[in-house]
Enzyme design. Structure first.
Site, mmCIF file in Angstrom:
data_model
loop_
_atom_site.group_PDB
_atom_site.id
_atom_site.type_symbol
_atom_site.label_atom_id
_atom_site.label_comp_id
_atom_site.label_asym_id
_atom_site.label_seq_id
_atom_site.Cartn_x
_atom_site.Cartn_y
_atom_site.Cartn_z
ATOM 1 N N CYS A 382 0.910 7.647 -2.972
ATOM 2 C CA CYS A 382 2.035 7.607 -3.915
ATOM 3 C C CYS A 382 1.275 9.030 -4.681
ATOM 4 O O CYS A 382 1.151 9.744 -4.511
ATOM 5 C CB CYS A 382 2.084 6.035 -4.587
ATOM 6 S SG CYS A 382 3.556 6.005 -4.425
ATOM 7 N N HIS A 516 3.221 2.974 0.432
ATOM 8 C CA HIS A 516 2.148 2.038 -0.309
ATOM 9 C C HIS A 516 1.476 1.646 1.422
ATOM 10 O O HIS A 516 1.656 0.624 1.514
ATOM 11 C CB HIS A 516 2.241 1.259 -0.887
ATOM 12 C CG HIS A 516 2.446 1.952 -2.793
ATOM 13 N ND1 HIS A 516 0.961 1.485 -3.466
ATOM 14 C CD2 HIS A 516 3.287 2.363 -3.330
ATOM 15 C CE1 HIS A 516 1.143 2.501 -4.164
ATOM 16 N NE2 HIS A 516 2.870 2.715 -4.083
ATOM 17 N N GLU A 518 -1.117 0.158 2.662
ATOM 18 C CA GLU A 518 -2.026 -0.872 1.817
ATOM 19 C C GLU A 518 -1.504 -2.327 1.701
ATOM 20 O O GLU A 518 -2.187 -2.839 2.364
ATOM 21 C CB GLU A 518 -3.178 -0.705 1.001
ATOM 22 C CG GLU A 518 -1.788 -0.791 -0.181
ATOM 23 C CD GLU A 518 -1.748 0.718 -1.461
ATOM 24 O OE1 GLU A 518 -1.705 1.254 -0.338
ATOM 25 O OE2 GLU A 518 -1.437 0.632 -2.280
HETATM 26 N N1 GLN Z 1 3.659 7.910 -11.314
HETATM 27 C C1 GLN Z 1 4.972 8.363 -9.278
HETATM 28 C C2 GLN Z 1 6.162 7.720 -9.175
HETATM 29 O O1 GLN Z 1 6.722 6.993 -10.181
HETATM 30 C C3 GLN Z 1 4.120 7.012 -8.744
HETATM 31 C C4 GLN Z 1 3.623 6.042 -8.577
HETATM 32 C C5 GLN Z 1 2.602 5.607 -7.748
HETATM 33 O O2 GLN Z 1 2.289 5.426 -6.938
HETATM 34 N N2 GLN Z 1 2.957 4.089 -7.440
HETATM 35 O O3 GLN Z 1 6.276 7.847 -8.509
#
Ligand code: GLN
Length: 544
Positions: A382, A516, A518
């Protein structure tokens, strides 16, 4: 017939109620029952999505896009049952639903009160979206005695009356502390906690007593006597060397047998061999690797709960112990090149996890650069993927003004606010002024994996579904420039607009994912990306 097991906790918080619930779910499953786990949280936020990880640990995201309590992650990891939006509710959501109904005029003429309106809404939720499950395990957040949990306790008390003893059970978790000066385990806190419950009309059917050592027979008998619970239903919950031993411990202590006995259910003894195998692999690995996690909330392990577990699963698959070195990304910002090298040269893999806000991002970019230039396995998740893209843009593609608009304006916003996207045929629109709660790109989305790429080999699939939680997205208009510089866009949204996976061909292992992974990993079914990342780390450990 669906039965409800209500799990409450007393004496102190952090007793591992979520884990105990998840482990009981797994044991009932092993006895052939269909289970679903859900959590009722007494706080006033509508969901934990707006809370800092420091307050509440990780926010766990479901396929259907709910931002939920991290206990739902335990539920999924232990049972493999995908949680849904309907599996986590808070006081905030209950109240906002009731107030919306009041405004609509649904209760015209009535005075809206905690009993019956709020308690009715809680009962409705606890029983909503139930299909053919044999058991709904319903964990009540917080500790008995808190003002906030009262309406929840009242609601489950009513459910016992309405559904009957044949369909409801109260399981209460307490602490039996060891007092070194006396050299004894003490049962008084448990007695008091049960009294609190009895005060609100709930008599626990089973007590699970957390303790750091064997609870002697005499003390169990005392608890049974004072708490009005049968002795064989006072179940010790002893500390375990790995969380995956909890189902085995509770099974040995007779928990699932007592639950079945309570409901008059007869089943053959469950097969717990999967858990035995998992524990075996966790406690007797054949080697070890060290992964640096360069993140923001590194002091609080719960902030990256699923990540921590998924890396353990990758270790299980490769028969190695995965040592995690949590590094606060900010420390890299003050470092000179030599210091960065010194910190990272011994590790076998570098992972930059998800996160929000600018703090530490330049440090993350330096960690990415180190991994890329020194050919060390790198996994960006992410925000970690977004930082890997910014790094490649600045240092390889010559786009010097590259950055993410999350942290202000840049000459080249290679990562930008997503203002429009499609989910299940519905177009979602957002702008800078949109509400913060529940408005990210959330839940499972399809991703097309490009053939002949490393991730295609890892997944062995053209199409994958992974869970998202982010507001910003790599800007596809920079794709050509970045690909010319060597960064391959190996996964895209079906419409080809949202970059989902990037990799560096030729690097030992360099993958960035916008989602994600995970969240989907299980001890009995580790996620392919984590298996592969740890495999690369094992190879790296043979080099350094
Ligand atoms: N802050 C980033 C976004 O909003 C990544 C979010 C995250 O890593 N879950 O896109």
């Amino acid at each position: 017939m669906t039965r409800f097991i209500f799990i409450t906790g007393g004496v102190v918080s952090s007793l591992g109620k979520g884990l105990a619930s998840a482990a009981l779910g797994a044991l009932l499953q092993a006895r052939g029952f269909k289970v679903r786990l859900r959590k009722l949280d007494p706080y006033i936020n509508v969901d934990p999505g707006t809370m800092s990880p420091y307050q509440h640990g990780e926010v766990y995201v479901t396929d259907d896009g709910a931002e939920t309590d991290l206990d739902l992650g335990h539920y999924e990891r232990f049972t493999g049952v995908a949680s849904r939006q309907s599996d986590n509710v808070t006081t905030g959501r209950i109240y906002s639903d009731v107030i919306a109904r009041e405004r609509r005029g649904d209760y015209l003429g009535a005075t809206i009160q905690v009993i019956p309106h709020i308690t009715d809404a809680i009962k409705e939720f606890a029983q909503a979206d139930v299909q053919d499950e044999d058991f709904i395990l319903c964990e009540i957040g917080g500790t008995v005695g808190d003002i906030e949990s009262l309406p929840f306790l009242e609601a489950i008390r009513q459910m016992r009356n309405e559904l009957g003893i044949e369909r409801t059970m109260f399981l209460h978790l307490t602490l039996v502390p060891y007092i070194p000066a006396a050299g004894e385990l003490k049962t008084k806190p448990t007695q008091h906690s049960v009294k609190e419950l009895q005060n609100v009309g709930i008599q626990p059917d089973i007590l699970m007593c957390r303790a750091d050592r064997e609870i002697p027979h005499s003390e169990r008998r005392k608890i049974a006597l004072f708490c009005n619970v049968r002795e064989e239903r006072v179940i010790p919950g002893l500390d375990a060397d790995t969380i995956y031993r909890v189902p085995l411990n509770l099974h040995e202590a007779g928990l699932d047998a007592q639950v079945c006995d309570f409901f008059g259910l007869e089943t053959p003894n469950p097969d717990v061999s999967t858990w035995k195998e998992i524990v075996q692999r966790v406690i007797s690995p054949e080697g070890e690797v060290t992964i640096a996690i360069v993140g923001k909330y590194t002091e609080l392990k719960d902030a990256y709960k699923s990540l921590d577990e998924a890396l353990t699963h990758g270790g299980i698959a490769n028969n190695v112990k995965v040592n995690l070195e949590w590094m606060n990304a900010e420390i890299f910002e003050a470092d000179d090149e030599d210091a960065v090298v010194q910190r990272l040269e011994g590790v076998h893999g570098i992972l930059v996890p998800g996160g929000f806000g600018e703090r530490g991002t330049e440090g993350k970019i330096r960690a990415v650069r180190f991994a890329r230039e020194h050919n060390v396995p790198f996994f960006g998740i992410c925000l970690g993927m977004q930082m890997a893209v910014v790094e490649a843009a600045r240092n390889l593609a010559g786009i010097k003004g590259a950055g993410s608009t999350e942290f202000g304006p840049w000459d080249d916003p290679v990562v930008g606010l997503m203002t429009e996207w499609i989910a299940e045929g519905v177009t979602h629109r957002r702008d800078e002024e949109s509400d913060k709660g529940g408005t990210m790109r959330l839940g499972a989305y399809e991703c097309r994996v490009r053939p002949d790429t490393e991730v295609h080999r890892i997944y062995g699939a053209d199409v994958i579904f992974e869970r998202h939680r982010h507001r910003y997205e790599v800007n596809v208009s920079y794709k050509d420039a970045l690909e010319s510089a060597g960064l391959l866009f190996s996964g895209m949204s079906p419409d080809g607009i949202l970059p989902e996976i990037v990799e560096f061909p030729g690097h030992v292992w360099f993958v960035g994912v916008q989602f994600h992974p995970e969240l989907l990993s299980k001890p009995f079914n580790p996620h392919p990306l984590f298996i592969s990342f740890i495999e690369a780390a094992v190879a790296q450990s043979r080099l350094v």
